[in-house]
Design a protein around this motif. Structure first.
Motif, short mmCIF file in Angstrom:
data_model
loop_
_atom_site.label_atom_id
_atom_site.label_comp_id
_atom_site.label_asym_id
_atom_site.label_seq_id
_atom_site.Cartn_x
_atom_site.Cartn_y
_atom_site.Cartn_z
N GLN A 101 37.03 51.25 28.77
CA GLN A 101 38.02 50.37 28.15
C GLN A 101 38.41 49.24 29.09
O GLN A 101 38.59 48.09 28.65
N ARG A 102 38.53 49.56 30.35
CA ARG A 102 38.87 48.53 31.34
C ARG A 102 37.75 47.48 31.40
O ARG A 102 38.01 46.26 31.46
N THR A 145 35.61 42.19 30.46
CA THR A 145 34.50 41.38 29.95
C THR A 145 35.01 40.19 29.16
O THR A 145 34.47 39.08 29.26
N GLU A 146 36.04 40.39 28.37
CA GLU A 146 36.60 39.28 27.59
C GLU A 146 37.23 38.23 28.51
O GLU A 146 37.07 37.03 28.31
N LEU A 147 37.94 38.68 29.56
CA LEU A 147 38.51 37.74 30.53
C LEU A 147 37.40 36.95 31.22
O LEU A 147 37.52 35.73 31.42
N LYS A 190 44.25 27.75 36.40
CA LYS A 190 44.46 29.00 35.66
C LYS A 190 44.08 30.22 36.47
O LYS A 190 44.78 31.26 36.42
N TYR A 191 42.99 30.12 37.24
CA TYR A 191 42.49 31.30 37.96
C TYR A 191 42.78 31.23 39.47
O TYR A 191 42.29 32.06 40.23
N LYS A 192 43.54 30.22 39.85
CA LYS A 192 43.99 30.08 41.25
C LYS A 192 42.81 30.10 42.23
O LYS A 192 42.82 30.82 43.23
N LEU A 204 37.96 41.61 39.74
CA LEU A 204 39.19 41.57 38.94
C LEU A 204 40.04 42.78 39.30
O LEU A 204 39.55 43.91 39.34
N ASP A 205 41.33 42.51 39.57
CA ASP A 205 42.22 43.64 39.85
C ASP A 205 42.83 44.14 38.54
O ASP A 205 42.52 43.65 37.45
N GLY A 206 43.71 45.12 38.64
CA GLY A 206 44.31 45.72 37.45
C GLY A 206 45.17 44.78 36.64
O GLY A 206 45.46 45.05 35.47
N GLU A 207 45.60 43.68 37.25
CA GLU A 207 46.44 42.70 36.56
C GLU A 207 45.62 41.53 36.01
O GLU A 207 46.18 40.58 35.47
N GLY A 208 44.31 41.61 36.16
CA GLY A 208 43.46 40.53 35.66
C GLY A 208 43.34 39.36 36.60
O GLY A 208 42.82 38.30 36.21
N GLN A 209 43.80 39.52 37.85
CA GLN A 209 43.68 38.45 38.83
C GLN A 209 42.27 38.43 39.41
O GLN A 209 41.70 39.46 39.73
#
Length: 215
Positions: A74-75, A80-82, A109-111, A193-198
């Motif tokens: 699921q993660r 994948t979408e991000l 957006k992605y720093k 990608l970390d758990g926060e989507g960073q």
């Protein structure tokens, strides 16, 4: 009455033939229709069965990967979408201004750091000339360059805590100025990608374009 039949024998015979032919045609048509419907149902059932088996196989394959790498399906789906949105932003443009806007949007957006490998090597600053009035003339425009995303294949490489490391294979298309030919190239992008989507540790490498294909 007998004289009537004699005089009209040919007409009556032809009428009988037409009726027989009509009945035969109706029977054949109905039979063919039934066969077509049956075949369509069989094809639909086979298609549904194949899709189910394919989905099961993919789920089993993902389960093996998750077990080996310690990842979560699921993660990976969410990531994948991000990633797809990230790559789409980077490779979707058809003018110098759009290229510049996409690059600025990606950084913001992605720093992403301007000195990072991705920004310095893969998504370089646009090349342009400036006239005395300050107008920019981009090489992207003079050479008729353009880019669009065809597909993205995301593969998990490993996990450390909540950080997932990915390799991305992105098929990127471009078209000639007259729209009669196109080419596709595959870029390889690595990111975390970390758990926060960073996003972090982003790097990219573009392969040589394939031959142009006429439409």
């Amino acid at each position: 009455m007998r004289t009537f039949f004699y005089r009209n024998a040919l007409i009556l015979l032809l009428a009988g033939v037409f009726v027989a032919v009509g009945i035969s045609y109706a029977v054949v048509t109905n039979t063919q229709h039934t066969q077509v419907v049956t075949q369509e149902q069989e094809i639909s059932e086979l298609d549904a069965q194949m899709k189910t088996e394919l989905a099961t196989a993919r789920a089993d394959q993902q389960a093996v990967v998750d077990s080996a790498l310690g990842t979560n399906a699921q993660r990976i789906t969410a990531d994948t979408e991000l990633i797809r949105q990230f790559v789409k932003t980077a490779v979707t443009w058809k003018s110098g201004e759009e290229y510049t806007a996409a690059r600025d949007s990606l950084k913001r957006k992605y720093k992403l750091d301007e000195d990072s490998q991705f920004m310095k090597v893969y998504f370089q600053e646009p090349v342009f000339n400036t006239d005395t009035s300050g107008n920019r003339f981009y090489v992207v425009d003079t050479e008729g360059l353009n880019s669009n995303l065809s597909s993205v294949d995301v593969k998990a490489l490993g996990v450390a805590g909540t950080a997932y490391r990915y390799m991305v294979l992105a098929d990127i298309g471009s078209a000639s100025n007259d729209g009669k030919a196109s080419a596709t190239k595959t870029s390889v992008i690595y990111l975390t990608l970390d758990g926060e989507g960073q996003m972090a540790d982003v790097s990219g490498f573009a392969s040589v374009s394939k031959a142009l294909t006429s439409k």
